[in-house]
Design an enzyme around this catalytic site. Structure first.
Site, PDB file in Angstrom:
ATOM      1  N   ASP A 103       0.847  -1.144   0.074  1.00 12.68           N
ATOM      2  CA  ASP A 103      -0.020   0.004   0.048  1.00 12.68           C
ATOM      3  C   ASP A 103       0.944   1.237   0.098  1.00 12.68           C
ATOM      4  O   ASP A 103       1.399   1.511   0.840  1.00 12.68           O
ATOM      5  CB  ASP A 103      -0.853  -0.110   1.385  1.00 12.68           C
ATOM      6  CG  ASP A 103      -2.051   1.111   1.104  1.00 12.68           C
ATOM      7  OD1 ASP A 103      -1.861   2.080   0.054  1.00 12.68           O
ATOM      8  OD2 ASP A 103      -2.450   1.458   2.315  1.00 12.68           O
ATOM      9  N   PRO A 159       1.769   5.286  -0.198  1.00 15.10           N
ATOM     10  CA  PRO A 159       1.040   6.316  -0.047  1.00 15.10           C
ATOM     11  C   PRO A 159       0.679   7.353  -1.484  1.00 15.10           C
ATOM     12  O   PRO A 159       1.228   7.075  -2.372  1.00 15.10           O
ATOM     13  CB  PRO A 159       2.065   7.327   0.629  1.00 15.10           C
ATOM     14  CG  PRO A 159       2.678   6.452   1.372  1.00 15.10           C
ATOM     15  CD  PRO A 159       2.803   5.437   0.222  1.00 15.10           C
ATOM     16  N   GLY A 160      -0.546   7.857  -1.312  1.00  9.65           N
ATOM     17  CA  GLY A 160      -0.970   8.665  -2.573  1.00  9.65           C
ATOM     18  C   GLY A 160      -0.698   9.875  -3.079  1.00  9.65           C
ATOM     19  O   GLY A 160      -0.445  10.327  -3.984  1.00  9.65           O
ATOM     20  N   GLY A 169       1.344   5.290 -43.835  1.00  9.22           N
ATOM     21  CA  GLY A 169       0.326   5.212 -44.572  1.00  9.22           C
ATOM     22  C   GLY A 169       0.516   3.659 -44.968  1.00  9.22           C
ATOM     23  O   GLY A 169       1.194   3.246 -45.210  1.00  9.22           O
ATOM     24  N   LEU A 170      -0.875   3.307 -45.863  1.00  7.53           N
ATOM     25  CA  LEU A 170      -1.078   2.033 -46.185  1.00  7.53           C
ATOM     26  C   LEU A 170      -0.174   2.287 -47.547  1.00  7.53           C
ATOM     27  O   LEU A 170      -0.109   3.054 -48.250  1.00  7.53           O
ATOM     28  CB  LEU A 170      -2.574   1.821 -46.707  1.00  7.53           C
ATOM     29  CG  LEU A 170      -3.386   1.657 -45.286  1.00  7.53           C
ATOM     30  CD1 LEU A 170      -4.823   1.291 -45.875  1.00  7.53           C
ATOM     31  CD2 LEU A 170      -2.949   0.241 -44.691  1.00  7.53           C
ATOM     32  N   SER A 171       0.083   0.804 -48.132  1.00  4.97           N
ATOM     33  CA  SER A 171       0.676   0.801 -49.428  1.00  4.97           C
ATOM     34  C   SER A 171       0.073   1.256 -50.382  1.00  4.97           C
ATOM     35  O   SER A 171      -1.228   1.008 -50.376  1.00  4.97           O
ATOM     36  CB  SER A 171       0.957  -0.612 -49.684  1.00  4.97           C
ATOM     37  OG  SER A 171       1.656  -0.944 -51.001  1.00  4.97           O
ATOM     38  N   LYS A 195       2.355   7.928 -50.309  1.00  4.63           N
ATOM     39  CA  LYS A 195       3.328   8.529 -49.373  1.00  4.63           C
ATOM     40  C   LYS A 195       4.730   8.927 -50.113  1.00  4.63           C
ATOM     41  O   LYS A 195       5.055  10.076 -50.020  1.00  4.63           O
ATOM     42  CB  LYS A 195       3.935   7.455 -48.459  1.00  4.63           C
ATOM     43  CG  LYS A 195       2.659   7.013 -47.448  1.00  4.63           C
ATOM     44  CD  LYS A 195       3.182   5.748 -46.437  1.00  4.63           C
ATOM     45  CE  LYS A 195       3.889   4.778 -47.064  1.00  4.63           C
ATOM     46  NZ  LYS A 195       2.991   4.131 -47.762  1.00  4.63           N
ATOM     47  N   SER A 196       5.128   7.985 -51.131  1.00  2.55           N
ATOM     48  CA  SER A 196       6.396   8.266 -51.629  1.00  2.55           C
ATOM     49  C   SER A 196       6.074   9.684 -52.578  1.00  2.55           C
ATOM     50  O   SER A 196       6.887  10.333 -52.683  1.00  2.55           O
ATOM     51  CB  SER A 196       6.840   6.972 -52.485  1.00  2.55           C
ATOM     52  OG  SER A 196       7.408   6.065 -51.478  1.00  2.55           O
ATOM     53  N   SER A 236       5.296   1.661 -41.990  1.00  2.09           N
ATOM     54  CA  SER A 236       5.491   1.593 -40.501  1.00  2.09           C
ATOM     55  C   SER A 236       3.976   1.611 -39.649  1.00  2.09           C
ATOM     56  O   SER A 236       3.649   2.558 -39.219  1.00  2.09           O
ATOM     57  CB  SER A 236       6.104   3.070 -40.068  1.00  2.09           C
ATOM     58  OG  SER A 236       5.568   3.927 -40.727  1.00  2.09           O
TER      59      SER A 236
END
Length: 652
Positions: A130, A132-133, A487-489, A493-494, A561
């Site tokens: 326990d 302490p808070g 992002g997706l293939s 992106k490129s 990624s």
């Protein structure tokens, strides 16, 4: 301090069977002051005793229930009548074991004392700490969490998420706790409102996306009434369908698996009672040992073989991780307290530089470059923090630049030591992956740390160069940054990254573009497309991008990624404001329709396994710095949006 009562033989036998069946579970309870931690612990102990009672047929006379007049598993309440406060009941405290995070040097008793509660059911034994808070007792939470396998994070249903909720959750994640149970406590105070419970759960889930811990459970409880502690309560919370808290604690996976399989034996004490015996005492932190096995002593590098494995119950032929043993060696070599025995043939070496997550506990801020006494295991060396890579803002979970750590601050740091130390990543071996920083004059403990990574070569140090990133940036008149396209293939992106670089280059900025396909032909040509190889692929690209940022360049990176953790890894390699994440949010249907390389068609046919968007998930960014959709805007408009974003973040 009162002692634990001695159980009767039946309870002792049942507890031993419980420990054999599920293993001992160490639990840390944490939460803001007044969230009901102590009440919950006492209720858990009482209900656990009730389960033992049901197995044995009669409650042991040695165990006194703290909730007078209540019965185990009862969901009944008597109006607004308060249950007897557990603080007025007999407190049975025991100091059970040493914390993995060193916590004793120079700290007074009032600052380090943790209340521990021991109890058992017929299925498992428990030790609950326990803490302490209050914020000023953060060190207590860190000490308790360093030995725990599960954290109970209490959130008062009336108050909701607090700053300490975030702080405790981050600490538990850094200290390697795999299981977190978020207990929404004192539900009776909000009339068992389902809406209030779901509001708190939603807030914590949003925050938890940024945590290291992944196994998170949620429970609404009333410790005073016993609701959802040992049994579900249809009368008060019929809308909750999960297990009770005690059921969850009995069944959650315990700390049986030790991640580090390689031998680690830190020498805690040299026992030499006479001229005929010299033994090295300690707890086997990783791997196994057998008589006759070859070992190497770090950091000296001396070699020998195990002659004997001595215990109180006689000699052993073999010892496993977790056992406390005394070793003797076949050769008369110099071995002292703080040395570590490793396999005779292994590539692990001591280091003088490493990165670590540091929790600063002292009122005086931590200063970069100041020398401290660093204690790791049994060794004391001079150490200093050479760089704060980033500090974690507990309220926003963002990483920010810092040149010092204030009290209760948490930061990832680069550390150098004057003498070699054998250290491991804390995530693999907590026993050989933690340290504390001590004031060299007052001998007060100032902070603690968990090793993230080490430099394997024994004498590699971080050299400050005369021409550094700041001077290169001044020459280029720009802020070096990573602009990371995810992002997706087929999302574009490129194409967008290439057009953006062309625009920046035309504006006079110094840039470089790293493309996923191009790097697969060279730097990453040895990697496949499994989970481990894909993660290594991202790590390598991140390291290259980091070097280019150090060279003062605006570095554009175009990679699918798909996983947030991988992108978060790269973000942590540079300063907090040097990573610009661009989410190319083009719908899957459009990407599949484009299919420039025919990959979607092959994935649909089953020719490509683990293809992102089809048979493998894509985790979209939660808070990307920029977001574009190439199906809505043309190339020129997308580039314009990104130029505006780079100006907004002062990259250009």
């Amino acid at each position: 301090m009162s002692e634990l009562p001695q159980p009767c033989d039946d309870i002792r036998d049942l507890s031993l069977r419980a420990q054999e069946a599920r293993g001992m579970l160490r639990v840390i309870t944490c939460g803001s002051a007044g969230s009901g931690k102590s009440t919950l612990i006492e209720r858990l102990a009482y209900e656990a005793n009730g389960r033992l009672e049901s197995r044995l047929g009669a409650m042991s006379a040695n165990v006194a229930p703290p909730f007078a007049g209540a019965s185990p598993h009862s969901a009944q309440r008597t109006g607004d009548q308060e249950a007897i406060s557990p603080r007025s009941a007999e407190r049975r405290e025991a100091r059970l074991g040493e914390g993995r995070l060193e916590d004793t040097a120079g700290i007074d008793d009032s600052a380090t004392d943790l209340s521990h509660r021991f109890f058992a059911t017929d299925r498992r034994q428990f030790i609950v700490a326990d803490a302490p808070g209050e914020e000023r007792h953060t060190r207590n939470t860190a000490t308790g969490a360093s030995t725990a396998s599960l954290a109970l994070v209490l959130i008062d249903a009336r108050q909701g998420m607090q700053a300490q909720t975030r702080r405790h959750s981050v600490l538990c994640g850094l200290l390697g706790i795999r299981h977190v149970v978020v207990v929404v406590s004192q539900m009776e105070r909000v009339a068992y409102s389902r809406a209030r419970y779901e509001e708190i759960v939603a807030a914590y889930r949003e925050f938890a996306d940024q945590l290291i811990t992944s196994d998170i459970h949620f429970l609404p409880v009333s410790a005073r009434a016993g609701d959802n502690i040992a049994g579900t309560c249809q009368a008060t919370m019929p809308w909750f369908e999960g297990p009770s808290l005690l059921d969850l604690l009995e069944t959650v996976e315990g700390p049986s698996d030790i991640a580090l399989s390689s031998l680690r034996f830190p020498v805690q004490y040299v026992n030499s009672p006479n001229l005929h015996f010299r033994g090295y005492c300690g707890t086997l932190a990783g791997g196994s040992l057998a008589v006759g096995q070859g070992v190497r002593v770090e950091p000296s590098g001396q070699r020998s073989r195990i002659a004997r494995i001595v215990t109180d119950n006689g000699d052993l032929e073999k010892a496993e991780a977790g056992q406390s043993i005394t070793l003797t060696l076949a050769d008369d070599i110099a071995v002292g307290r703080g040395d570590v025995l490793v396999p005779g043939q292994c590539d692990v070496t001591s280091c003088t530089a490493f990165t670590a997550d540091v929790i600063w506990l002292h009122e005086q801020a931590m200063a970069v470059g100041q020398e401290y006494e660093l204690k790791a295991g049994g060794r004391h060396v001079v150490g200093r923090v050479t760089r704060i890579i980033y500090e974690i803002d507990i309220d926003t979970m963002t990483r920010q630049a810092a040149d010092r750590l204030l009290p209760n601050g948490i930061g990832r740091c680069q550390v150098e030591v004057a003498e070699p130390l054998l250290l491991d990543s804390y995530s693999l071996s907590p026993q050989t992956g933690n340290f504390i920083l001590i004031d060299r004059q007052t001998h007060l403990t100032l902070g603690g740390g968990m090793v993230v990574d080490t430099l394997s070569a024994g004498n590699i140090v971080w050299h400050e160069m005369a021409v550094n990133k700041r001077r290169r940036a001044e020459r280029h008149r720009q802020k070096p940054s990573i602009v990371w396209f995810t992002g997706l293939s087929g999302s574009g992106k490129s194409s967008v990254a290439n057009a953006l670089e062309r625009q920046l280059f035309g504006m006079g900025y110094s840039t470089y573009l790293l493309d996923g396909d191009n790097l697969r032909h060279g730097l990453c040509r040895d990697l496949g497309f499994g989970a481990a190889d894909r993660r290594e692929n991202i790590r390598r690209v991140g390291e290259v991008a980091r070097l280019m940022v150090d060279a003062g360049l605006i570095t554009l990176v175009s990679f699918i990624s798909p996983f947030r953790d991988d992108r978060r890894l790269v973000r942590g390699m540079v300063e907090p404001d040097e990573f610009i994440e661009v989410y190319v949010n083009t719908p899957l249907a459009i990407c599949e329709q484009r299919d420039p390389k025919g990959l979607y068609r092959r994935a649909r046919a089953g020719d490509i396994k683990e293809f992102t968007g089809i048979s493998s998930p894509y985790e979209a960014p939660l808070q990307a710095e920029a977001e574009i959709d190439t199906s809505v805007y043309d190339l020129e408009e997308n580039v314009s949006q990104l130029i505006a974003a780079l100006r907004r973040y002062r990259v250009i």
